[in-house]
Design a protein around this motif. Structure first.
Motif, PDB file in Angstrom:
ATOM      1  N   MET A   1       1.306  -1.101   0.155  1.00  0.00           N
ATOM      2  CA  MET A   1      -0.063   0.063   0.213  1.00  0.00           C
ATOM      3  C   MET A   1       0.625   1.488   0.340  1.00  0.00           C
ATOM      4  SD  MET A   1      -3.132   2.005   0.558  1.00  0.00           S
ATOM      5  CE  MET A   1      -4.107   0.111   0.712  1.00  0.00           C
ATOM      6  N   THR A   2       0.576   2.513  -0.646  1.00  0.00           N
ATOM      7  CA  THR A   2       1.462   3.301  -1.191  1.00  0.00           C
ATOM      8  C   THR A   2       0.352   4.509  -0.557  1.00  0.00           C
ATOM      9  OG1 THR A   2       2.549   2.987  -3.194  1.00  0.00           O
ATOM     10  CG2 THR A   2       2.275   5.449  -1.728  1.00  0.00           C
ATOM     11  N   ARG A   3       0.886   5.030   0.601  1.00  0.00           N
ATOM     12  CA  ARG A   3       0.365   5.885   1.469  1.00  0.00           C
ATOM     13  C   ARG A   3       0.595   7.258   0.997  1.00  0.00           C
ATOM     14  NH1 ARG A   3       2.304   7.689   7.428  1.00  0.00           N
ATOM     15  NH2 ARG A   3       0.322   8.966   8.025  1.00  0.00           N
ATOM     16  N   LEU A   4      -0.065   7.949   1.486  1.00  0.00           N
ATOM     17  CA  LEU A   4       0.467   9.637   0.593  1.00  0.00           C
ATOM     18  C   LEU A   4      -0.214  10.706   1.772  1.00  0.00           C
ATOM     19  CD1 LEU A   4      -0.245   9.793  -3.133  1.00  0.00           C
ATOM     20  CD2 LEU A   4       1.355   9.589  -2.235  1.00  0.00           C
ATOM     21  N   ILE A   5       0.425  11.963   2.004  1.00  0.00           N
ATOM     22  CA  ILE A   5      -0.306  12.820   3.141  1.00  0.00           C
ATOM     23  C   ILE A   5      -0.489  13.629   2.023  1.00  0.00           C
ATOM     24  CG2 ILE A   5       0.334  15.003   4.857  1.00  0.00           C
ATOM     25  CD1 ILE A   5      -0.183  12.007   6.083  1.00  0.00           C
ATOM     26  N   ALA A   6      -2.039  14.617   1.902  1.00  0.00           N
ATOM     27  CA  ALA A   6      -2.264  15.828   1.229  1.00  0.00           C
ATOM     28  C   ALA A   6      -2.515  16.973   2.546  1.00  0.00           C
ATOM     29  CB  ALA A   6      -4.074  15.474   0.423  1.00  0.00           C
ATOM     30  N   LEU A   7      -1.565  17.542   1.968  1.00  0.00           N
ATOM     31  CA  LEU A   7      -1.623  18.743   3.121  1.00  0.00           C
ATOM     32  C   LEU A   7      -2.373  20.580   2.118  1.00  0.00           C
ATOM     33  CD1 LEU A   7      -0.848  20.380   5.631  1.00  0.00           C
ATOM     34  CD2 LEU A   7       2.243  20.284   4.060  1.00  0.00           C
ATOM     35  N   SER A   8      -2.909  20.509   2.921  1.00  0.00           N
ATOM     36  CA  SER A   8      -3.902  21.659   2.598  1.00  0.00           C
ATOM     37  C   SER A   8      -2.915  22.777   2.505  1.00  0.00           C
ATOM     38  CB  SER A   8      -5.439  21.960   2.637  1.00  0.00           C
ATOM     39  OG  SER A   8      -6.344  23.294   2.238  1.00  0.00           O
ATOM     40  N   GLY A   9      -3.603  23.631   1.825  1.00  0.00           N
ATOM     41  CA  GLY A   9      -2.146  25.181   2.152  1.00  0.00           C
ATOM     42  C   GLY A   9      -3.132  26.281   2.704  1.00  0.00           C
ATOM     43  N   SER A  10      -4.667  26.349   3.570  1.00  0.00           N
ATOM     44  CA  SER A  10      -5.278  26.858   3.492  1.00  0.00           C
ATOM     45  C   SER A  10      -6.081  26.339   4.868  1.00  0.00           C
ATOM     46  CB  SER A  10      -6.621  27.185   2.403  1.00  0.00           C
ATOM     47  OG  SER A  10      -7.669  27.609   3.324  1.00  0.00           O
ATOM     48  N   LEU A  11      -6.643  27.422   5.214  1.00  0.00           N
ATOM     49  CA  LEU A  11      -7.607  26.880   6.778  1.00  0.00           C
ATOM     50  C   LEU A  11      -9.150  27.402   6.642  1.00  0.00           C
ATOM     51  CD1 LEU A  11      -4.707  28.438   9.321  1.00  0.00           C
ATOM     52  CD2 LEU A  11      -4.436  26.101   8.811  1.00  0.00           C
ATOM     53  N   ARG A  12      -9.504  28.382   5.841  1.00  0.00           N
ATOM     54  CA  ARG A  12     -10.199  28.298   5.325  1.00  0.00           C
ATOM     55  C   ARG A  12     -11.409  26.773   5.372  1.00  0.00           C
ATOM     56  NH1 ARG A  12     -14.162  30.226   0.972  1.00  0.00           N
ATOM     57  NH2 ARG A  12     -12.946  28.642  -0.217  1.00  0.00           N
ATOM     58  N   GLN A  13     -12.237  26.996   6.353  1.00  0.00           N
ATOM     59  CA  GLN A  13     -13.233  25.777   6.590  1.00  0.00           C
ATOM     60  C   GLN A  13     -13.872  25.272   5.507  1.00  0.00           C
ATOM     61  OE1 GLN A  13     -16.285  26.003   9.580  1.00  0.00           O
ATOM     62  NE2 GLN A  13     -17.688  24.602   9.132  1.00  0.00           N
ATOM     63  N   ALA A  14     -14.383  26.314   4.255  1.00  0.00           N
ATOM     64  CA  ALA A  14     -14.755  26.339   3.088  1.00  0.00           C
ATOM     65  C   ALA A  14     -13.623  26.102   1.704  1.00  0.00           C
ATOM     66  CB  ALA A  14     -15.883  26.523   2.767  1.00  0.00           C
ATOM     67  N   SER A  15     -12.416  25.314   2.528  1.00  0.00           N
ATOM     68  CA  SER A  15     -11.170  25.787   1.488  1.00  0.00           C
ATOM     69  C   SER A  15     -11.654  25.027   0.242  1.00  0.00           C
ATOM     70  CB  SER A  15      -9.897  25.305   1.858  1.00  0.00           C
ATOM     71  OG  SER A  15      -8.875  25.303   1.064  1.00  0.00           O
ATOM     72  N   PHE A  16     -11.246  25.806  -1.274  1.00  0.00           N
ATOM     73  CA  PHE A  16     -11.505  24.986  -1.997  1.00  0.00           C
ATOM     74  C   PHE A  16     -10.330  23.447  -1.786  1.00  0.00           C
ATOM     75  CE2 PHE A  16     -13.607  28.423  -3.476  1.00  0.00           C
ATOM     76  CZ  PHE A  16     -14.728  27.985  -4.053  1.00  0.00           C
ATOM     77  N   ASN A  17      -9.020  24.113  -2.457  1.00  0.00           N
ATOM     78  CA  ASN A  17      -7.938  23.106  -2.086  1.00  0.00           C
ATOM     79  C   ASN A  17      -8.555  21.684  -1.254  1.00  0.00           C
ATOM     80  OD1 ASN A  17      -5.608  24.268  -4.014  1.00  0.00           O
ATOM     81  ND2 ASN A  17      -6.624  26.411  -2.566  1.00  0.00           N
ATOM     82  N   THR A  18      -8.931  22.176   0.406  1.00  0.00           N
ATOM     83  CA  THR A  18      -9.329  20.900   0.824  1.00  0.00           C
ATOM     84  C   THR A  18     -10.129  20.548   0.543  1.00  0.00           C
ATOM     85  OG1 THR A  18      -8.527  22.217   3.062  1.00  0.00           O
ATOM     86  CG2 THR A  18      -9.921  20.544   3.638  1.00  0.00           C
ATOM     87  N   ALA A  19     -11.280  20.733  -0.085  1.00  0.00           N
ATOM     88  CA  ALA A  19     -12.270  20.126  -0.608  1.00  0.00           C
ATOM     89  C   ALA A  19     -11.483  18.632  -1.850  1.00  0.00           C
ATOM     90  CB  ALA A  19     -13.097  21.214  -1.634  1.00  0.00           C
ATOM     91  N   LEU A  20     -10.761  19.814  -2.386  1.00  0.00           N
ATOM     92  CA  LEU A  20      -9.866  19.255  -4.116  1.00  0.00           C
ATOM     93  C   LEU A  20      -9.080  17.658  -3.025  1.00  0.00           C
ATOM     94  CD1 LEU A  20      -9.041  18.881  -7.102  1.00  0.00           C
ATOM     95  CD2 LEU A  20      -7.365  20.499  -6.514  1.00  0.00           C
ATOM     96  N   LEU A  21      -8.299  18.259  -2.293  1.00  0.00           N
ATOM     97  CA  LEU A  21      -7.681  16.848  -1.512  1.00  0.00           C
ATOM     98  C   LEU A  21      -8.419  16.024  -0.973  1.00  0.00           C
ATOM     99  CD1 LEU A  21      -5.242  19.153  -0.065  1.00  0.00           C
ATOM    100  CD2 LEU A  21      -4.528  17.380  -1.818  1.00  0.00           C
ATOM    101  N   ARG A  22      -9.481  16.242  -0.729  1.00  0.00           N
ATOM    102  CA  ARG A  22     -10.435  15.137   0.159  1.00  0.00           C
ATOM    103  C   ARG A  22     -11.638  14.597  -0.596  1.00  0.00           C
ATOM    104  NH1 ARG A  22     -14.401  18.762   1.839  1.00  0.00           N
ATOM    105  NH2 ARG A  22     -12.636  19.093   3.505  1.00  0.00           N
ATOM    106  N   ALA A  23     -11.591  15.339  -2.298  1.00  0.00           N
ATOM    107  CA  ALA A  23     -11.642  14.532  -3.359  1.00  0.00           C
ATOM    108  C   ALA A  23     -11.135  13.026  -3.806  1.00  0.00           C
ATOM    109  CB  ALA A  23     -12.095  15.663  -4.789  1.00  0.00           C
TER     110      ALA A  23
END
Length: 183
Positions: A1-23
């Motif tokens: 299993m390959t394990r990756l960390i996806a780090l969002s560079g935004s703190l905003r609750q509705a961050s598009f970057n966090t949402a993209l990484l969540r997807a």
């Protein structure tokens, strides 16, 4: 299993970057596990604070990145560059220098980003490369994902709705995993 960390560079609750990484966590190729992380809890970098000891939030995130096979950074674009919170987090993760080297030197890193603006995150992604180069990361240039008009691609709960972007994200993740010699 390959394990990756996806780090969002935004703190905003509705961050598009966090949402993209969540997807991304749900669109990863078989055999690839992506764990989403944010920079919440990391204070402003201060050498005096560092002299008292590295904050626990920094130590935890650093250990997770060190244990991962690779790192995906989602960066917004603020004033044609990376946001201060992301630069601050990377600065903390690189300290002290010996720990920074263990965290980043040779670490495979991919960068993506989303913005409501029309130019994607091209300048932010270019700006972060000089930081990653200083760390000695192994940056993956096989694919760039710069999402513009992000406010039209996610619903109010941050769920990615756009099928074209879902496929682009799948292709991005598959390319990065292949670079790592994984599925």
């Amino acid at each position: 299993m390959t394990r990756l960390i996806a780090l969002s560079g935004s703190l905003r609750q509705a961050s598009f970057n966090t949402a993209l990484l969540r997807a991304a966590t749900g669109l990863a190729p078989q055999g690839v596990d992506i764990e989403l992380r944010t920079l919440h809890g990391i204070p402003l970098y201060d050498g005096d604070v560092e002299a008292q000891g590295v904050p626990a939030a920094v130590s935890r995130l650093r250990a997770e990145i060190q244990a991962a096979d690779g790192l995906i950074i989602g960066t917004p674009e603020y004033n044609n560059s990376i946001p201060g919170v992301l630069k601050n987090g990377l600065d903390w993760l690189s300290r002290p220098p010996a720990e920074g080297r263990k965290t980043f030197f040779g670490k495979p890193v991919a960068v993506l980003g989303a913005t409501p603006g029309g130019f994607g995150t091209v300048q932010s992604q270019d700006a972060i490369l000089s930081v990653l180069r200083a760390f000695g990361c192994s940056c993956w240039f096989g694919g760039r994902l710069m999402v513009s008009k992000a406010n039209t691609l996610f619903d109010a709960q941050g769920e990615l709705l756009d099928e074209t972007l879902k496929q682009q994200l799948r292709d991005f993740l598959s390319g990065f995993a292949a670079q790592l010699g994984r599925p």
